[in-house]
Write an enzyme that holds these catalytic residues in place. Structure first.
Site, PDB file in Angstrom:
ATOM      1  NE  ARG A 125      -3.855  -7.543   6.837  1.00  0.00           N
ATOM      2  CZ  ARG A 125      -5.001  -7.334   6.186  1.00  0.00           C
ATOM      3  NH1 ARG A 125      -6.140  -7.768   6.696  1.00  0.00           N
ATOM      4  NH2 ARG A 125      -5.010  -6.708   5.029  1.00  0.00           N
ATOM      5  CB  CYS A 131      -4.338 -14.013   1.379  1.00  0.00           C
ATOM      6  SG  CYS A 131      -5.356 -12.557   1.088  1.00  0.00           S
TER       7      CYS A 131
HETATM    8  N1  LIG Z   1      -5.643  -8.225   1.160  1.00  0.00           N
HETATM    9  C1  LIG Z   1      -5.549  -8.981   0.085  1.00  0.00           C
HETATM   10  O1  LIG Z   1      -4.516  -8.984  -0.615  1.00  0.00           O
HETATM   11  C2  LIG Z   1      -6.675  -9.866  -0.340  1.00  0.00           C
HETATM   12  C3  LIG Z   1      -6.644 -10.452  -1.620  1.00  0.00           C
HETATM   13  C4  LIG Z   1      -7.702 -11.270  -2.007  1.00  0.00           C
HETATM   14  C5  LIG Z   1      -8.745 -11.513  -1.123  1.00  0.00           C
HETATM   15  N2  LIG Z   1      -8.740 -10.967   0.119  1.00  0.00           N
HETATM   16  C6  LIG Z   1      -9.878 -11.215   1.007  1.00  0.00           C
HETATM   17  O2  LIG Z   1     -10.726 -10.073   0.973  1.00  0.00           O
HETATM   18  C7  LIG Z   1     -11.303  -9.851   2.264  1.00  0.00           C
HETATM   19  C8  LIG Z   1     -10.961  -8.455   2.747  1.00  0.00           C
HETATM   20  O3  LIG Z   1      -9.560  -8.392   2.931  1.00  0.00           O
HETATM   21  P1  LIG Z   1      -8.801  -7.009   3.190  1.00  0.00           P
HETATM   22  O4  LIG Z   1      -7.354  -7.324   3.231  1.00  0.00           O
HETATM   23  O5  LIG Z   1      -9.329  -5.977   2.272  1.00  0.00           O
HETATM   24  O6  LIG Z   1      -9.337  -6.704   4.682  1.00  0.00           O
HETATM   25  P2  LIG Z   1      -9.103  -5.362   5.526  1.00  0.00           P
HETATM   26  O7  LIG Z   1      -9.085  -5.803   6.933  1.00  0.00           O
HETATM   27  O8  LIG Z   1      -7.972  -4.589   4.965  1.00  0.00           O
HETATM   28  O9  LIG Z   1     -10.414  -4.504   5.244  1.00  0.00           O
HETATM   29  C9  LIG Z   1     -11.693  -4.806   5.715  1.00  0.00           C
HETATM   30  C10 LIG Z   1     -12.418  -3.483   5.921  1.00  0.00           C
HETATM   31  O10 LIG Z   1     -13.807  -3.769   6.151  1.00  0.00           O
HETATM   32  C11 LIG Z   1     -14.267  -2.878   7.148  1.00  0.00           C
HETATM   33  N3  LIG Z   1     -15.502  -3.434   7.734  1.00  0.00           N
HETATM   34  C12 LIG Z   1     -15.637  -4.511   8.545  1.00  0.00           C
HETATM   35  N4  LIG Z   1     -16.947  -4.705   8.845  1.00  0.00           N
HETATM   36  C13 LIG Z   1     -17.639  -3.747   8.191  1.00  0.00           C
HETATM   37  C14 LIG Z   1     -19.014  -3.414   8.098  1.00  0.00           C
HETATM   38  N5  LIG Z   1     -19.935  -4.126   8.761  1.00  0.00           N
HETATM   39  N6  LIG Z   1     -19.373  -2.366   7.352  1.00  0.00           N
HETATM   40  C15 LIG Z   1     -18.447  -1.633   6.692  1.00  0.00           C
HETATM   41  N7  LIG Z   1     -17.128  -1.890   6.740  1.00  0.00           N
HETATM   42  C16 LIG Z   1     -16.725  -2.937   7.478  1.00  0.00           C
HETATM   43  C17 LIG Z   1     -13.106  -2.768   8.109  1.00  0.00           C
HETATM   44  O11 LIG Z   1     -13.208  -1.624   8.940  1.00  0.00           O
HETATM   45  C18 LIG Z   1     -11.926  -2.710   7.138  1.00  0.00           C
HETATM   46  O12 LIG Z   1     -11.626  -1.387   6.765  1.00  0.00           O
HETATM   47  C19 LIG Z   1     -10.789 -10.975   3.137  1.00  0.00           C
HETATM   48  O13 LIG Z   1     -11.708 -12.029   3.139  1.00  0.00           O
HETATM   49  C20 LIG Z   1      -9.516 -11.409   2.460  1.00  0.00           C
HETATM   50  O14 LIG Z   1      -9.182 -12.757   2.716  1.00  0.00           O
HETATM   51  C21 LIG Z   1      -7.732 -10.130   0.513  1.00  0.00           C
END
Ligand SMILES: NC(=O)c1ccc[n+]([C@@H]2O[C@H](COP(=O)([O-])OP(=O)(O)OC[C@H]3O[C@@H](n4cnc5c(N)ncnc54)[C@H](O)[C@@H]3O)[C@@H](O)[C@H]2O)c1
Length: 453
Positions: free
Chosen positions: A334, A266
């Site tokens: 990451r 993030c």
């Molecule tokens: N990781 C964190 O701590 C955190 C905290 C707050 C906000 N966020 C935000 O939340 C969002 C997601 O982050 P994350 O870390 O969970 O990402 P991630 O990469 O761990 O997970 C995303 C998932 O979405 C899936 N995906 C992508 N396209 C898809 C589709 N069309 N249909 C179904 N599944 C699909 C991917 O295969 C993956 O498993 C980002 O915008 C991030 O900035 C993350």
């Protein structure tokens, strides 16, 4: 309520499990079929404390299920959350391709009105773009209903994500339409029973709030790291300064720890995206650029200190490294500071013996060649990696590294030298035990001559 969560990553999976925990019927859509198969068997593909029992319980109760097919996930949904990734694009802006692809698929597949909620971190205006794309496609298909898009930025922290989601500091709902905002307020009400911290605001303000929050936290870290740099020159211990400033309520005790830089999925990408937004708007993001530059520098400090300690010669040295994940409590690598250090050490010819309680598999995959050649050895045991080491470097402050048996460690190491990348150790105590101790922004303590490699 009947909920669909799209994306089973750190955010989507935790959200889906926690909504199910509150009695909602949740279907989580994930495009990766292998991930779906593992999840359906109750296997959690990420390390997140408390998630696996929750997942297993709600798979068994039928409150939670997984599918690869969007149409199946949204068939009966009243609320659809988008929780897919928004990584950095080439120019640093948020890559919205996953979010917009989901919008198009929703427009092509929805057969009933529902609220679509953006949980992914997205730049201001994205909610509006998502709504336009869905509704254009619905109109092309001759559907009469229209979709309202809301923003519900996620503030969970990896490593305590389940707890954060179940007991949030605040929930932000950005929605320009009152009826949908009320539905979301009801959905979150059970999570906010002890303290009413639901903040309703406009869609654009909610989108911006997430970036501003992460940018501010990153700024605190980089500010303290810059102060630590000064402390190092002025023979001042940043740890004493931290306590000195943290006792001021206006400053607070959180996020003022000096260290070897922030990483994760993030802060780095969100600071970059905000810089790009500012540039597009003709605003010079001087503070944000400085935050980013300081963090990039901070990630190199441990290597610089090691190189200096070994008079520029790391070839043949054995470096023990504690902590690989970008922070404790997660297996997420990451933008982890450990990777910058690993790259530099391996390039300099050092042998690295690294330990992490949960992140070694990800590192093994990333550094397959170094593992195969024996230049990188991975273990889950902190003591086995210090065996024969010329120095120990603490990068990620996992609890199991906090109070190790230093007498035993000194006996195992070739040279008792410790670089503390998170300032968690008592420098005086270590010096008394015979270690040379070096922290970030702290005076070096103890003595240790460099032996031949
Ligand atoms: N990781 C964190 O701590 C955190 C905290 C707050 C906000 N966020 C935000 O939340 C969002 C997601 O982050 P994350 O870390 O969970 O990402 P991630 O990469 O761990 O997970 C995303 C998932 O979405 C899936 N995906 C992508 N396209 C898809 C589709 N069309 N249909 C179904 N599944 C699909 C991917 O295969 C993956 O498993 C980002 O915008 C991030 O900035 C993350």
């Amino acid at each position: 309520m009947r909920i669909c969560v799209i994306g089973a990553g750190y955010v989507g999976l935790v959200s889906a499990a926690c909504f199910a925990e509150m009695g909602n019927r949740v279907i989580c859509v994930e495009r990766d079929p292998l991930r779906v198969a593992r999840l359906a068997r109750g296997e959690v593909p990420i390390y997140e404390p408390g998630l696996e029992p929750m997942l297993k319980a709600h798979l068994a109760s039928g409150q939670l299920s997984f599918t690869q097919y969007l149409a199946e996930g949204i068939a009966l949904a009243e609320v659809v959350f988008i929780a897919v990734g928004t990584p950095s694009g080439e120019d640093g802006s948020a890559d919205l391709s996953h979010v917009l692809a989901v919008a198009d698929d929703l427009g092509d597949s929805l057969e009933q009105a529902c609220i679509v909620v953006d949980k992914s971190t997205v730049p201001v205006g994205t909610g509006q773009r998502v709504a336009e794309r869905i509704n254009r496609r619905l109109a092309q298909r001759g559907r009469r209903f229209r979709i309202v898009v809301a923003s519900n930025p996620e503030f969970l922290k990896e490593g305590s994500a389940v707890d954060d989601f179940m007991r949030p500091d605040r929930v932000i709902i950005g929605c320009d339409e009152a009826v949908s905002a009320e539905v979301l307020r009801q959905l979150y009400a059970p999570f906010l029973r002890n303290h009413e911290r639901l903040l309703c605001m406009g869609l654009r303000a909610a989108e911006f709030s997430k970036y501003a929050a992460n940018a501010f936290l990153a700024t605190k870290i980089s500010f303290v790291n810059e102060m630590a740099g000064l402390c190092a020159r002025l023979d001042v211990d940043i740890e004493e300064v931290r306590r000195g400033i943290g006792s001021d309520k206006r400053i607070g005790t959180h996020f003022i720890y000096a260290g070897c830089g922030y990483g994760g999925s993030c802060f780095p990408k969100d600071v970059r995206a905000l810089i790009r937004t500012a540039e597009q708007e003709g605003i010079e993001p001087g503070i944000l650029r400085a935050v980013e530059a300081r963090n990039a520098l901070q990630k190199t400090l441990l290597f610089q200190a090691l190189r200096e300690h070994f008079n520029g010669h790391l070839q043949g040295r054995v470096v023990a490294l504690w902590g690989l994940a970008f922070k404790p409590g997660t297996d997420d690598l990451r933008e982890a500071p450990s990777l910058v250090l690993l790259d530099a050490l391996l390039a300099a010819g050092a042998t690295v013996q690294a330990c992490d309680p949960v992140a070694t598999a990800g590192v093994a995959a990333r550094y397959a060649q170094a593992v195969a050649s024996g230049q990188l050895r991975l273990s889950e045991s902190p003591y086995s990696v210090v065996d024969g080491a010329d120095t120990l470097v603490l990068v990620t402050e996992w609890k199991q590294f906090r109070q190790p048996d230093f007498a035993r460690i000194r006996g195992l190491m070739r040279m008792p030298v410790l670089f503390d990348g998170r300032n968690i150790y008592d420098a005086k105590q270590l010096a008394a035990l015979g270690f040379l101790y070096r922290g970030i922004g702290r005076p070096a303590l103890g003595r240790c001559m460099v032996s031949a490699a």
